[in-house]
Design a protein around this motif. Sequence first.
Motif, PDB file in Angstrom:
ATOM      1  N   SER A  89      40.771  34.743  33.639  1.00 13.84           N
ATOM      2  CA  SER A  89      40.092  33.982  32.590  1.00 13.84           C
ATOM      3  C   SER A  89      39.311  34.873  31.640  1.00 13.84           C
ATOM      4  CB  SER A  89      39.210  32.889  33.193  1.00 13.84           C
ATOM      5  OG  SER A  89      38.318  33.439  34.116  1.00 13.84           O
ATOM      6  N   ILE A  90      38.960  36.087  32.053  1.00 11.61           N
ATOM      7  CA  ILE A  90      38.270  36.972  31.103  1.00 11.61           C
ATOM      8  C   ILE A  90      39.046  38.275  30.879  1.00 11.61           C
ATOM      9  CG2 ILE A  90      35.924  36.107  31.552  1.00 11.61           C
ATOM     10  CD1 ILE A  90      35.575  38.688  33.290  1.00 11.61           C
ATOM     11  N   ASN A  91      40.270  38.300  31.381  1.00 13.60           N
ATOM     12  CA  ASN A  91      41.053  39.512  31.230  1.00 13.60           C
ATOM     13  C   ASN A  91      40.278  40.732  31.750  1.00 13.60           C
ATOM     14  OD1 ASN A  91      43.446  40.609  30.604  1.00 13.60           O
ATOM     15  ND2 ASN A  91      43.313  40.263  28.384  1.00 13.60           N
ATOM     16  N   ALA A  92      39.731  40.588  32.944  1.00 17.75           N
ATOM     17  CA  ALA A  92      38.899  41.648  33.519  1.00 17.75           C
ATOM     18  C   ALA A  92      39.733  42.884  33.831  1.00 17.75           C
ATOM     19  CB  ALA A  92      38.230  41.137  34.798  1.00 17.75           C
ATOM     20  N   ARG A  93      39.077  44.021  33.904  1.00 20.20           N
ATOM     21  CA  ARG A  93      39.788  45.251  34.287  1.00 20.20           C
ATOM     22  C   ARG A  93      40.004  45.295  35.798  1.00 20.20           C
ATOM     23  NH1 ARG A  93      36.646  49.909  32.742  1.00 20.20           N
ATOM     24  NH2 ARG A  93      38.479  51.041  33.446  1.00 20.20           N
ATOM     25  N   GLY A  94      39.164  44.596  36.494  1.00 21.12           N
ATOM     26  CA  GLY A  94      39.329  44.526  37.940  1.00 21.12           C
ATOM     27  C   GLY A  94      38.375  43.498  38.523  1.00 21.12           C
ATOM     28  N   ALA A  95      38.712  43.005  39.708  1.00 23.10           N
ATOM     29  CA  ALA A  95      37.833  42.030  40.354  1.00 23.10           C
ATOM     30  C   ALA A  95      37.906  42.188  41.861  1.00 23.10           C
ATOM     31  CB  ALA A  95      38.229  40.605  39.964  1.00 23.10           C
ATOM     32  N   GLY A  96      36.794  41.860  42.509  1.00 28.65           N
ATOM     33  CA  GLY A  96      36.747  41.861  43.964  1.00 28.65           C
ATOM     34  C   GLY A  96      35.978  40.636  44.436  1.00 28.65           C
ATOM     35  N   VAL A  97      36.488  40.007  45.484  1.00 30.00           N
ATOM     36  CA  VAL A  97      35.823  38.827  46.040  1.00 30.00           C
ATOM     37  C   VAL A  97      35.746  39.001  47.549  1.00 30.00           C
ATOM     38  CG1 VAL A  97      35.985  36.322  46.404  1.00 30.00           C
ATOM     39  CG2 VAL A  97      36.659  37.309  44.195  1.00 30.00           C
ATOM     40  N   MET A  98      34.581  38.756  48.103  1.00 22.99           N
ATOM     41  CA  MET A  98      34.453  38.748  49.558  1.00 22.99           C
ATOM     42  C   MET A  98      33.803  37.446  49.990  1.00 22.99           C
ATOM     43  SD  MET A  98      32.300  41.148  52.122  1.00 22.99           S
ATOM     44  CE  MET A  98      33.437  42.287  52.846  1.00 22.99           C
ATOM     45  N   ILE A  99      34.396  36.819  51.008  1.00 24.50           N
ATOM     46  CA  ILE A  99      33.865  35.554  51.525  1.00 24.50           C
ATOM     47  C   ILE A  99      33.552  35.722  53.005  1.00 24.50           C
ATOM     48  CG2 ILE A  99      34.481  33.161  52.084  1.00 24.50           C
ATOM     49  CD1 ILE A  99      35.910  32.961  49.464  1.00 24.50           C
TER      50      ILE A  99
END
Length: 189
Positions: free
Chosen positions: A133-143
Amino acid sequence: MEPDVRKIESLVRQLLIELGEDPNREGLVKTPQRVAQALSFLTHGYRTDPDEVINQALFTQTASSMVIVKDIELYSLCEHHMLPFFGRCHIGYIPGGTVFGVSKLARLVDMYARRLQLQERLTEQISKVVMESINARGAGVMIEVRHLCMMMRGVEKQNSTMVTSSVSGVFRDSLATREEFFSLIGRRA
Ligand SMILES: [Zn+2]
């Protein structure tokens, strides 16, 4: 489409009878109605418009340092038992020119958590929507969550936390970036 609350009420009434209860006793008279309303709320993510959640609070920003939002409260229902799992979600991303408004990530988490879910899929969906949705360069998610279906039944592991993570873009390609993410959220990679 909104769920048919009347229909859920009558199903819950049937369920109470099957479980050996008397749906007419005082404490249970309004239970079908309450359960129907609760279930409708707990699954409102199916009826949330992602565009409406995402598009209203995006901001242009040229900086490209990592953004971290830690400890977003998360409540969901496991799709295998329809029992709650709950805990925290940590999100990091490196913007590609656009950042999320402060409360936006919490709303994105809710949109996917308020459904019948698998923890692994929830993690992937949040990661994907942040990236795309924001054309990010990278993303990480931890749950990090605890599942009532594990704690109350089955193996009855009361204290175990289940951890899942998903990384994409530069978070996947660069070990240093990934390590920065896990260290900023206070976890080891
Ligand atoms: Zn379960």
